[in-house]
Design a protein around this motif. Structure first.
Motif, mmCIF file in Angstrom:
data_model
loop_
_atom_site.group_PDB
_atom_site.id
_atom_site.type_symbol
_atom_site.label_atom_id
_atom_site.label_comp_id
_atom_site.label_asym_id
_atom_site.label_seq_id
_atom_site.Cartn_x
_atom_site.Cartn_y
_atom_site.Cartn_z
ATOM 1 N N PHE A 16 0.834 -1.207 0.000
ATOM 2 C CA PHE A 16 0.000 0.000 0.000
ATOM 3 C C PHE A 16 0.869 1.257 0.000
ATOM 4 O O PHE A 16 0.606 2.206 -0.753
ATOM 5 N N ILE A 17 1.890 1.278 0.855
ATOM 6 C CA ILE A 17 2.767 2.450 0.917
ATOM 7 C C ILE A 17 3.493 2.647 -0.411
ATOM 8 O O ILE A 17 3.666 3.777 -0.896
ATOM 9 N N GLY A 18 3.937 1.528 -1.030
ATOM 10 C CA GLY A 18 4.610 1.649 -2.323
ATOM 11 C C GLY A 18 3.701 2.221 -3.400
ATOM 12 O O GLY A 18 4.112 3.077 -4.199
ATOM 13 N N LEU A 19 2.460 1.756 -3.428
ATOM 14 C CA LEU A 19 1.511 2.283 -4.417
ATOM 15 C C LEU A 19 1.200 3.756 -4.169
ATOM 16 O O LEU A 19 1.099 4.550 -5.111
ATOM 17 N N GLU A 20 1.034 4.132 -2.919
ATOM 18 C CA GLU A 20 0.796 5.547 -2.594
ATOM 19 C C GLU A 20 1.991 6.409 -3.004
ATOM 20 O O GLU A 20 1.834 7.531 -3.479
ATOM 21 N N GLY A 21 3.202 5.862 -2.812
ATOM 22 C CA GLY A 21 4.389 6.601 -3.234
ATOM 23 C C GLY A 21 4.429 6.803 -4.740
ATOM 24 O O GLY A 21 4.801 7.892 -5.226
ATOM 25 N N LEU A 22 4.045 5.777 -5.494
ATOM 26 C CA LEU A 22 3.996 5.922 -6.956
ATOM 27 C C LEU A 22 2.978 6.974 -7.371
ATOM 28 O O LEU A 22 3.235 7.770 -8.293
ATOM 29 N N LEU A 23 1.824 6.991 -6.724
ATOM 30 C CA LEU A 23 0.821 8.017 -7.049
ATOM 31 C C LEU A 23 1.333 9.416 -6.718
ATOM 32 O O LEU A 23 1.103 10.369 -7.481
ATOM 33 N N LEU A 24 2.022 9.553 -5.571
ATOM 34 C CA LEU A 24 2.573 10.858 -5.198
ATOM 35 C C LEU A 24 3.617 11.321 -6.211
ATOM 36 O O LEU A 24 3.640 12.499 -6.618
ATOM 37 N N LEU A 25 4.461 10.409 -6.664
ATOM 38 C CA LEU A 25 5.459 10.751 -7.672
ATOM 39 C C LEU A 25 4.784 11.148 -8.994
ATOM 40 O O LEU A 25 5.198 12.113 -9.653
ATOM 41 N N ALA A 26 3.733 10.413 -9.352
ATOM 42 C CA ALA A 26 3.023 10.738 -10.591
ATOM 43 C C ALA A 26 2.377 12.109 -10.509
ATOM 44 O O ALA A 26 2.374 12.863 -11.486
ATOM 45 N N ARG A 27 1.833 12.472 -9.364
ATOM 46 C CA ARG A 27 1.216 13.792 -9.210
ATOM 47 C C ARG A 27 2.255 14.904 -9.326
ATOM 48 O O ARG A 27 1.946 15.993 -9.818
ATOM 49 N N ARG A 28 3.468 14.650 -8.865
ATOM 50 C CA ARG A 28 4.513 15.672 -8.992
ATOM 51 C C ARG A 28 5.011 15.806 -10.429
ATOM 52 O O ARG A 28 5.330 16.899 -10.888
ATOM 53 N N LEU A 29 5.063 14.679 -11.150
ATOM 54 C CA LEU A 29 5.525 14.722 -12.539
ATOM 55 C C LEU A 29 4.450 15.221 -13.501
ATOM 56 O O LEU A 29 4.780 15.711 -14.591
ATOM 57 N N LEU A 30 3.195 15.102 -13.106
ATOM 58 C CA LEU A 30 2.081 15.507 -13.969
ATOM 59 C C LEU A 30 1.327 16.639 -13.287
ATOM 60 O O LEU A 30 0.448 16.409 -12.448
ATOM 61 N N PRO A 31 1.649 17.886 -13.609
ATOM 62 C CA PRO A 31 1.009 19.015 -12.927
ATOM 63 C C PRO A 31 -0.470 19.120 -13.282
ATOM 64 O O PRO A 31 -0.920 18.655 -14.322
ATOM 65 N N VAL A 32 -1.211 19.759 -12.380
ATOM 66 C CA VAL A 32 -2.635 19.992 -12.622
ATOM 67 C C VAL A 32 -2.792 20.949 -13.804
ATOM 68 O O VAL A 32 -2.077 21.941 -13.911
ATOM 69 N N GLY A 33 -3.719 20.666 -14.700
ATOM 70 C CA GLY A 33 -3.958 21.523 -15.857
ATOM 71 C C GLY A 33 -3.071 21.221 -17.041
ATOM 72 O O GLY A 33 -3.093 21.978 -18.021
ATOM 73 N N ALA A 34 -2.272 20.139 -16.965
ATOM 74 C CA ALA A 34 -1.430 19.780 -18.114
ATOM 75 C C ALA A 34 -2.317 19.411 -19.296
ATOM 76 O O ALA A 34 -3.438 18.925 -19.146
ATOM 77 N N ASP A 35 -1.798 19.657 -20.505
ATOM 78 C CA ASP A 35 -2.581 19.375 -21.695
ATOM 79 C C ASP A 35 -2.062 18.102 -22.372
ATOM 80 O O ASP A 35 -1.018 17.555 -22.020
ATOM 81 N N GLY A 36 -2.811 17.640 -23.356
ATOM 82 C CA GLY A 36 -2.394 16.473 -24.127
ATOM 83 C C GLY A 36 -2.428 15.206 -23.282
ATOM 84 O O GLY A 36 -3.255 15.024 -22.377
ATOM 85 N N TRP A 37 -1.517 14.307 -23.597
ATOM 86 C CA TRP A 37 -1.463 13.021 -22.910
ATOM 87 C C TRP A 37 -1.095 13.166 -21.438
ATOM 88 O O TRP A 37 -1.522 12.353 -20.608
ATOM 89 N N ARG A 38 -0.327 14.195 -21.092
ATOM 90 C CA ARG A 38 0.013 14.413 -19.686
ATOM 91 C C ARG A 38 -1.236 14.745 -18.884
ATOM 92 O O ARG A 38 -1.395 14.304 -17.735
ATOM 93 N N GLY A 39 -2.141 15.525 -19.475
ATOM 94 C CA GLY A 39 -3.391 15.839 -18.794
ATOM 95 C C GLY A 39 -4.262 14.610 -18.619
ATOM 96 O O GLY A 39 -4.911 14.430 -17.568
ATOM 97 N N ILE A 40 -4.309 13.744 -19.645
ATOM 98 C CA ILE A 40 -5.088 12.509 -19.525
ATOM 99 C C ILE A 40 -4.507 11.617 -18.429
ATOM 100 O O ILE A 40 -5.237 11.035 -17.611
ATOM 101 N N ALA A 41 -3.158 11.491 -18.406
ATOM 102 C CA ALA A 41 -2.516 10.671 -17.382
ATOM 103 C C ALA A 41 -2.778 11.232 -15.979
ATOM 104 O O ALA A 41 -3.019 10.473 -15.027
#
Length: 375
Positions: free
Chosen positions: A41-66
């Motif tokens: 669970f902690i590992g999955l939460e860490g991956l989600l946290l990393l993804a949120r940092r790499l994919l900013p809110v309001g990104a366009d294109g495929w980054r926004g979909i991700a």
């Protein structure tokens, strides 16, 4: 027959009782399984946290979909994945294992429906964001698209959950199929135009603002709706075409013309000297090359006409604008008239010579008779 509520209560009691006995009697294995679940669970939460940092809110294109997929990830899904992973490392009692499996099935079905919904709607929004015209056209369609996507994904999720929980879904699927056929037959015209509108918006044979030609009509696309497309004709009136009927025809998108082809056919008189005839293709090429925004293609003798020696001149105007093409064609035409006047070349026009028959049947040129007649 036993009461269903009673059976459910008995199963819950058996599950809780068996789980408690496993925890108390084999606490080491239970703690080991809990540790594995917590680590997953902690590992999955860490991956989600990393993804949120790499994919900013309001990104366009495929980054926004991700980013949308990440934001739609449920915590209960992570918990179910962690517990299912832990059951592969330890051996919990059967009732607890079935409970974890059912929880995992439900969580995967719900999470999959959320991800599929977000992916489809994200692709639609991405397609619309590529052009402001498409965004306006999709504005009215997004509500219908959202409803259709929600119905499909949640029906699939419900069927998957019920099937994995042991419920016989054959009758349900058959009923949905019959109902879908009935609805489709009743509203086939509406659905045909709706899917035709989506085909126009996604395949983009034309957009709002394009000048198109279909059948015997030509006009500018003003609006692409769910059922009809509205076109402003060159003569001023608004034409309303059903989307299905429009796509059934051959549509020419005049806005996407890259260059325009001009063909000029003309004939000259038979009395033109052969040397002048042979020089005409070169003269015509030189005249075309002197006009701006043109590209010479060919100038050839095409045949012997009834009253003329026929030629064909073909050239391209490299600017797609209609006014530029008309001006270039006019300039080339005037240049041909001036040059032919300098060369003494006469354009042919339909002529006919009449002869009079003498009493013995011989043809007599009437001009010769008038010339021999005494004054």
């Amino acid at each position: 027959m036993a009461d269903p509520l009673g059976r459910a209560g008995a199963r819950i009691e058996a599950t809780l009782g068996g789980s408690w006995r496993w925890i108390t009697q084999d606490s080491g294995e239970a703690l080991f399984g809990a540790g594995i679940a917590a680590a997953i669970f902690i590992g999955l939460e860490g991956l989600l946290l990393l993804a949120r940092r790499l994919l900013p809110v309001g990104a366009d294109g495929w980054r926004g979909i991700a980013r949308g997929l990440v934001d739609r990830t449920l915590t209960i899904f992570l918990i179910a994945v962690a517990l299912d992973g832990a059951t592969h490392a330890v051996a919990p009692p059967g009732p607890l294992l079935r409970l974890v499996d059912n929880l995992f099935t439900i969580a995967v079905a719900v999470q999959g429906a959320l991800w599929l919904r977000e992916l489809v709607l994200g692709l639609v929004r991405r397609r619309a964001d590529a052009s402001p015209d498409d965004a306006r056209a999709l504005g009215s369609a997004m509500g219908v698209i959202t409803v259709l996507v929600n119905v499909v994904v949640w029906l699939l999720a419900a069927i998957l959950i019920l099937d994995n929980l042991g419920v016989n879904v054959t009758a349900l699927v058959a009923g949905l199929g019959v109902g879908g056929i009935a609805i489709g037959l009743a509203a086939q015209g509406i659905f045909s135009d709706l899917f035709a509108a989506l085909a126009i918006l996604f395949d983009r044979p034309f957009r709002v603002g394009d000048v198109i030609s279909y059948g015997t009509s030509t006009g500018t696309v003003e609006h692409i709706g769910l059922k009809t497309t509205r076109i402003r004709a060159l003569s001023g009136e608004q034409l309303v075409m059903a989307n299905t009927k429009l796509l059934e025809q051959q549509v020419a998108n005049l806005r996407r013309i890259e260059e325009r082809r001009v063909v000029l056919n003309f004939g000259i008189i038979y009395q033109t000297p052969p040397a002048v005839l042979e020089a005409l293709p070169g003269e015509l090429q030189r005249l075309v090359e002197q006009v701006a925004d043109t590209r010479f293609d060919r100038a050839v003798f095409t045949g012997f006409g009834a009253s003329s020696l026929d030629f064909e001149l073909v050239f391209f105007v490299t600017v797609p604008d209609l006014a530029v093409m008309l001006a270039a064609r006019q300039a080339v035409g005037f240049a041909i008239v001036r040059r032919f006047a300098e060369l003494g070349v006469d354009f042919a026009y339909p002529t006919q010579t009449s002869f009079t028959a003498a009493p013995d049947g011989r043809l007599v040129d009437p001009t010769q008779i008038s010339e021999r007649r005494p004054g």
